[in-house]
Design a protein around this motif. Structure first.
Motif, PDB file in Angstrom:
ATOM      1  N   GLU A   2       0.831  -1.192   0.000  1.00  0.00           N
ATOM      2  CA  GLU A   2       0.000   0.000   0.000  1.00  0.00           C
ATOM      3  C   GLU A   2       0.871   1.249   0.000  1.00  0.00           C
ATOM      4  OE1 GLU A   2      -3.133   2.071   3.058  1.00  0.00           O
ATOM      5  OE2 GLU A   2      -2.923  -0.095   3.081  1.00  0.00           O
ATOM      6  N   LYS A   3       0.527   2.206  -0.847  1.00  0.00           N
ATOM      7  CA  LYS A   3       1.259   3.467  -0.910  1.00  0.00           C
ATOM      8  C   LYS A   3       1.027   4.261   0.376  1.00  0.00           C
ATOM      9  CE  LYS A   3       3.252   3.653  -4.972  1.00  0.00           C
ATOM     10  NZ  LYS A   3       4.701   3.797  -5.072  1.00  0.00           N
ATOM     11  N   ILE A   4       2.033   5.024   0.784  1.00  0.00           N
ATOM     12  CA  ILE A   4       1.952   5.832   1.996  1.00  0.00           C
ATOM     13  C   ILE A   4       1.842   7.297   1.575  1.00  0.00           C
ATOM     14  CG2 ILE A   4       3.177   6.538   4.078  1.00  0.00           C
ATOM     15  CD1 ILE A   4       4.664   3.815   3.901  1.00  0.00           C
ATOM     16  N   PRO A   5       0.710   7.962   1.891  1.00  0.00           N
ATOM     17  CA  PRO A   5       0.584   9.366   1.510  1.00  0.00           C
ATOM     18  C   PRO A   5       1.570  10.225   2.302  1.00  0.00           C
ATOM     19  CG  PRO A   5      -1.236   8.738   2.935  1.00  0.00           C
ATOM     20  CD  PRO A   5      -0.443   7.489   2.645  1.00  0.00           C
ATOM     21  N   MET A   6       2.141  11.209   1.613  1.00  0.00           N
ATOM     22  CA  MET A   6       3.154  12.049   2.228  1.00  0.00           C
ATOM     23  C   MET A   6       3.178  13.398   1.528  1.00  0.00           C
ATOM     24  SD  MET A   6       7.077  10.763   2.771  1.00  0.00           S
ATOM     25  CE  MET A   6       6.547   9.209   3.426  1.00  0.00           C
ATOM     26  N   THR A   7       3.383  14.460   2.285  1.00  0.00           N
ATOM     27  CA  THR A   7       3.518  15.776   1.658  1.00  0.00           C
ATOM     28  C   THR A   7       4.931  15.894   1.081  1.00  0.00           C
ATOM     29  OG1 THR A   7       4.311  16.842   3.683  1.00  0.00           O
ATOM     30  CG2 THR A   7       1.908  16.850   3.298  1.00  0.00           C
ATOM     31  N   ARG A   8       5.109  16.869   0.212  1.00  0.00           N
ATOM     32  CA  ARG A   8       6.425  17.102  -0.376  1.00  0.00           C
ATOM     33  C   ARG A   8       7.450  17.425   0.718  1.00  0.00           C
ATOM     34  NH1 ARG A   8       7.182  17.296  -5.299  1.00  0.00           N
ATOM     35  NH2 ARG A   8       5.124  17.982  -5.932  1.00  0.00           N
ATOM     36  N   ALA A   9       7.049  18.254   1.691  1.00  0.00           N
ATOM     37  CA  ALA A   9       7.953  18.644   2.780  1.00  0.00           C
ATOM     38  C   ALA A   9       8.313  17.432   3.643  1.00  0.00           C
ATOM     39  CB  ALA A   9       7.312  19.734   3.635  1.00  0.00           C
ATOM     40  N   GLY A  10       7.338  16.576   3.916  1.00  0.00           N
ATOM     41  CA  GLY A  10       7.592  15.381   4.705  1.00  0.00           C
ATOM     42  C   GLY A  10       8.544  14.433   3.998  1.00  0.00           C
TER      43      GLY A  10
END
Length: 156
Positions: A2-10
């Motif tokens: 499963e893909k892990i959502p992440m912000t660009r900064a994170g």
């Protein structure tokens, strides 16, 4: 997987930590182990055992970061709008205490409540998903029921 959502900064912060571990921390601990070995008997050498323990931690963290980054799905909140979803920056007011708080809803790996980064899997974030400005939210927290009003929603 499963893909892990992440912000660009994170994503950038985790990538930076990985680079530091590989280029600074790992070579330093290898050097410390080599120096401790030169002191002789390894069975009673506290420096050696401490360095090996630190090496084990660093290697484990490197593997963890590599796994997280390989599964990361980078989401740019600036391209989003509308009701609250991943990446939203939300300002809330506690309806009991009138205390205002601002959070950005982020992935598990980058969450840090002290910095206002709210884990998407937290009870508060789950209750906020799909809400709009002006909506009230009831949240069951470990400290009991809390009521919040959504003051603003933005995607920065």
């Amino acid at each position: 997987m499963e893909k892990i959502p992440m912000t660009r900064a994170g994503h950038a912060a985790l990538d930076e930590e990985l680079k530091k571990l590989k280029s600074v921390e790992r070579p330093a601990v290898i050097k410390a182990i080599a120096e401790a070995r030169e002191h002789g008997d390894l069975s009673e050498n506290a420096e050696y055992h401490a360095a090996r323990e630190k090496q084990s931690f660093i290697e484990g963290r490197i593997k963890e970061l590599e796994a997280l980054l390989s599964l990361a799905e980078v989401i740019d909140p600036a391209k989003l709008s509308g009701a609250i979803k991943f990446g939203a920056t939300v300002t809330l007011v506690d309806e009991d205490t009138d205390e205002e708080k601002t959070y950005q809803i982020v992935g598990e790996a980058e969450a840090n409540i002290d910095k206002g980064l709210l884990n998407i899997r937290s009870p508060l974030a789950r209750a906020l998903i799909g809400k709009n400005e002006g909506d009230s939210v009831e949240v069951r927290t470990p400290g009991g029921e809390r009521s919040y009003e959504v003051l603003s929603v933005s995607y920065i």
